[in-house]
Structure formats: structure tokens, C-alpha cells
Design an enzyme around this catalytic site. Structure first.
Site, mmCIF file in Angstrom:
data_model
loop_
_atom_site.group_PDB
_atom_site.id
_atom_site.type_symbol
_atom_site.label_atom_id
_atom_site.label_comp_id
_atom_site.label_asym_id
_atom_site.label_seq_id
_atom_site.Cartn_x
_atom_site.Cartn_y
_atom_site.Cartn_z
ATOM 1 N N LYS A 108 30.552 -10.779 67.936
ATOM 2 C CA LYS A 108 29.366 -10.687 68.794
ATOM 3 C C LYS A 108 29.201 -12.045 69.479
ATOM 4 C CE LYS A 108 25.014 -10.698 70.199
ATOM 5 N NZ LYS A 108 24.517 -11.866 70.970
ATOM 6 N N GLU A 131 27.119 -22.066 59.835
ATOM 7 C CA GLU A 131 27.215 -23.414 60.403
ATOM 8 C C GLU A 131 26.054 -23.546 61.365
ATOM 9 O OE1 GLU A 131 27.374 -26.129 62.950
ATOM 10 O OE2 GLU A 131 29.138 -25.117 63.778
ATOM 11 N N CYS A 181 26.590 -29.375 68.391
ATOM 12 C CA CYS A 181 25.852 -29.374 67.124
ATOM 13 C C CYS A 181 26.112 -30.642 66.322
ATOM 14 C CB CYS A 181 26.212 -28.140 66.296
ATOM 15 S SG CYS A 181 27.969 -27.982 65.916
ATOM 16 N N GLU A 235 16.084 -30.641 66.060
ATOM 17 C CA GLU A 235 17.233 -30.589 66.955
ATOM 18 C C GLU A 235 16.789 -30.213 68.364
ATOM 19 O OE1 GLU A 235 21.724 -28.911 66.617
ATOM 20 O OE2 GLU A 235 20.142 -27.416 66.362
#
Length: 487
Positions: free
Chosen positions: A181, A256, A289, A384
Site C-alpha cells: 500500500k 519504523e 526521518c 517531529e
């Protein structure tokens, strides 16, 4: 060309799902937009629960034969996929740049070759995958890796094809079938991957691709009782929803997630190197990231570091990612740009100072930004941003540096700049991070474990760790007695 085909920078891309070796259209579509200039690329088949269920069913049906396929044949097909990727590097590069706004030169020279390498590496690793037998009181222990079953792989938009194949390649090598996906903001190169895999001879149903919004098809995929593995790269809130979704089936997860990684610069560091490392964190418009977005500098060199950083940052060329001279391109989506700007506005209102940037540009471009005078417990330090926004804080002792570095809920990565080997050893031992770089950044070997600590993730992938996740490990213990001689 058909009504379901888009022409993207001269490349034909099918907009339908790939299920059971066939293209499947949905009744509705969603709109794909290029972040470069906000132009509409076209409509993409919008998956529903029906397509999600069909994809899992196709993966389940194809699993027994693929799991029974000899390792050498699986590896051969993965190498054929890599060959197909290499033949279409230019097509993949321009389509991905159009779709996600990352640099075309990076896609051509680094990212797409890495996509091919993902398949080659895990194909070769499979052929050499073994654990030496060992003895227990005369009994022989033999460890084997059994394919687990259909695997759902959910991937992000910041490096769509590279991060997808980082999961697809080991899952297929392990003997699993896959439902991929891709992120709804960047679906195009996943569709091209389906074409490449089919041309390489991957059997129907072994790789399935379902496009659409995670909120509409995610639960149908992650809660399905026939799914045996789920690997997800993305945000912490989405990971929490996935974790709740899989609870009833106890489906093993690899997550992750986000990061708020530090870059520690000690006074004994090569300052030019440290500045280069810091400016490198703006790569991909800050949409990485692993980026070390919290720069921690020893107080005695902070002023000089900031001066050199400011000079270096002023040379960054921001603009059209298709231009060879561009260093960073746009951010992915207007929604993401608003999120980035919101973080910066609130930080400035709280007393932060923008030494570099601190403002939106035209379109979906955000100026590379460095904020100082930020508190350790402030939102801009703790959360973040996922954009070209860095903060700078100072420390006076090694103890304080480590404390500040570890003082978030994340633990994905850390970067350290120092000229003292003993200090490097002391500090890296105490840093909470899945990956630590010393005097370098973003050096990744596929055989190394990759993942995060704390809210940055669960589990590790890479090399044998990938096979440990995508397989059911079996230990067979054989006694030295009870055998009959059949001559």
C-alpha cells in the site's frame, strides 16, 4: 494508451491497482498532484475495502507455490526485477520527481540504482542465509527460516520506491507474498514496479498493489486474519492505530517511525565537517526521518559554528527539483507545508529566533530554517516537524550533551562530530538511537540492522534481521539415536 493510463513526463503510468497479476480499476479515483508546481497529475484508482480484501486473497492463493519455490529461483526472479529497474532508471526517476518533488539528479544517480540494489542484495543474502548447526549434549540443532505468509507493507511518500522496495525485496526473498500500500500522495512508481515485476516473471498474486487512503483501506489490510506480517514506515499516531488493529490476530509488526535526532558537535570537532553535516540535514527539503534536526553545539564554539553554518546555508539553491543546479525542492503537499509553518510560527511566538529562514516561499517551498533560543521542553525541540527546520542549542559538558540528546520520546538516529576517539566511544555507548553516525551521515549498508528505539519504532530490518522478521524461525533438534540402517 487507455482511459486508465497517465502520461507523466512522457512516461506511461497505469492508474489502476495490481491484484492477482491483473489491473483492477475502482469506481472512484483520487487526485494526484505534483508538489513542484501544484499541477494535477491525474486521477488514481481509489481503493476500498473490497480491493484490499481481494489483494489479500490473491496473496494468500499465491503463497503456497511461492513459498515452495527454491531459493535459487526466487533469487533469479529478484535479480530480473533489478535488471528491469536498471533499464528504466530514467523513467522511474522523472516520474518520482514529478510525484514527490525530490531531486531528479538524486533519483537518477543514487535512489533508483539503490532500488535495484535492494533486490540484488536480498536475493544474494537469501542464497547465503544460514545459521551453523550447533550441538546440545550430542543433539544437533538446526535453524531454518520458513516463509511466514502474506505480508502487508505500508510505505511513506518521502522516498516512495526506495522505501517500498526496502520492504518488498526481503519479503519476496523470504518466500512471502506481498500486498503493498503506497502513500496516496506518491502512488506512481509503485505502479511502474508492478509492470517491471510482471515482466521479470514474478508469478501472479505474489506482489499486489492497492492504492488509496489509509483511512479507507488500512484497517481492512491490517486487521485481516490471513495477513501474517505487517511492516509500516510512517507516523507514530498511525502506528498506534495499526497496533490496535492487529491485536485480535497478534500479527507480528515491524514499525519504523518518526525521529527527532540530535547532531552533537564538540569543540574538538572539525568545524567545517560539522557544518557540512548540519547543512546536509536539509536534504530532501528536510523530509528525512533520520535527519538530525536538533543541533547541539559545545558553547565555546557555538558562535563560530553558527557563523559558518549561516554562510554555508546561504549557498543552498532551492527550486525546481528537475534543475541540475537545485539543492532542495518543494515540500510534498500544502497540508504538510502548513504543518511546517505552524511549528515555526508557534516557536517564534514563544521566543525562538530565526537565524536562517523562518518563512514560507512561493508555492510548496519552505525556506531552510535554523532556530535558536529554544527551550528543551518546547514543541519545536520535542516534536517531529518533517521539513527543512533545524534548532540549535548549546551545552558545556559531555554529560549535558548526552542528556539533551536523549531527552525526547524518540530514538531513531544520532550524529556525532568529534576529533576524540575516546569521547566518540563514550558518547555513542550512551546515546539512545537505532543508528549512530560518527563524523558522517546517512551511510547505510543493507546488511546492518535498521530501526528505532522508544517511539521511533519496533523491531529491526536489514540483512538477516529482515529474514528473521519476514520468516517463522524454526529450530530442529535431532537426537543421535533411534536411527535404523536402511542399507
Amino acid at each position: 494508451m487507455t482511459e486508465h493510463t497517465l502520461t507523466v513526463a512522457g512516461v506511461a503510468v497505469d492508474t489502476r491497482h495490481w491484484i492477482g497479476g491483473e489491473r483492477v480499476a475502482s469506481a472512484e479515483t483520487f487526485t494526484d498532484v505534483s508538489p513542484i508546481d501544484g499541477s494535477v497529475i491525474g486521477g488514481i484508482s481509489r481503493g476500498t475495502e473490497a480491493e484490499a480484501v481481494a489483494a489479500v486473497a490473491a496473496a494468500k492463493a499465491a503463497f503456497p507455490a511461492w513459498a515452495a519455490t527454491p531459493r535459487a529461483e526466487r533469487a533469479r526472479i529478484l535479480h530480473a526485477i533489478a535488471d528491469g529497474v536498471e533499464k528504466r532508471i530514467e523513467d522511474l526517476a522523472i516520474v518520482e520527481t514529478t510525484d514527490n518533488g525530490a531531486l531528479l539528479r538524486s533519483h537518477r544517480r543514487g535512489v533508483m540504482p539503490r532500488v535495484a540494489h535492494n533486490f540484488r542484495f536480498f536475493a544474494d543474502w537469501l542464497l547465503n542465509l544460514e545459521h551453523g548447526d550447533f550441538e546440545t549434549r550430542g543433539h544437533t540443532n538446526h535453524v531454518s527460516w520458513d516463509p511466514a505468509g502474506p505480508s502487508v507493507l505500508i510505505t511513506p511518500w518521502n522516498a516512495p520506491l526506495m522505501l517500498s522496495t526496502w520492504k518488498v525485496a526481503p519479503a519476496l526473498a523470504a518466500g512471502n507474498t506481498v500486498v503493498l500500500k503506497p502513500a496516496e500522495w506518491t502512488p506512481l512508481t509503485a505502479s511502474l514496479l508492478a509492470d517491471i515485476a510482471a515482466e521479470a516473471g514474478l508469478p501472479a498474486g505474489v506482489l499486489n498493489i492497492v492504492q488509496g487512503y489509509g483511512s479507507e483501506i488500512g484497517d481492512a489490510l491490517t486487521s485481516h486474519p490471513d495477513v501474517r506480517r505487517i511492516s509500516f514506515t510512517g507516523s507514530v499516531p498511525t502506528a498506534k492505530r495499526i497496533t490496535a488493529s492487529v491485536a485480535a490476530n497478534l500479527t507480528p509488526l515491524s514499525l519504523e517511525l518518526g525521529g527527532k535526532s540530535p547532531l552533537l558537535v564538540f569543540a574538538d570537532a572539525d568545524l567545517d565537517l560539522a557544518v557540512d553535516l548540519a547543512v546536509e540535514q536539509y536534504d530532501n527539503a528536510g523530509q528525512v526521518c533520520l535527519a538530525a534536526t536538533r543541533i547541539l553545539v559545545e558553547e565555546s564554539v557555538a558562535e563560530e559554528f553558527t557563523r559558518r553554518f549561516t554562510e554555508k546555508a546561504a549557498t543552498i539553491v532551492q527550486g525546481d527539483p528537475r534543475d541540475e543546479a537545485t539543492d532542495i525542492g518543494p515540500n510534498i503537499h500544502e497540508r504538510q507545508l502548513e504543518k511546517i509553518d505552524g511549528f515555526v510560527r508557534r516557536a517564534l511566538d514563544a521566543g525562538a529566533r530565526a537565524v536562517v529562514g523562518g518563512r514560507r516561499g512561493e508555492g510548496q517551498y519552505y525556506a531552510p530554517t535554523l532556530l535558536t533560543d529554544v527551550a528543551q521542553d518546547s514543541e519545536i525541540v520535542q516534536e517531529e516537524v518533517f521539513g527543512p527546520v533545524l534548532t540549535l542549542q548549546t551545552f558545556t559538558t559531555e554529560e549535558e550533551a548526552v542528556r539533551l540528546a536523549n531527552d525526547t520520546r524518540f530514538g531513531l538516529a544520532a550524529t556525532l562530530a568529534t576529533g576524540d576517539r575516546d569521547r566518540a566511544a563514550r558518547v555513542t555507548e550512551r546515546l539512545v538511537a537505532g543508528t549512530v553516525w560518527v563524523n558522517c551521515f546517512f551511510v547505510r549498508d543493507l546488511q546492518a540492522p535498521f530501526g528505532g528505539s522508544r517511539h521511533s519504532g519496533v523491531g529491526r530490518e536489514g540483512g538477516t534481521w529482515s529474514f528473521d522478521f519476514y520468516c517463522d524461525l524454526k529450530n530442529t533438534v535431532t537426537a543421535p539415536k533411534g536411527w535404523k540402517d536402511h542399507g
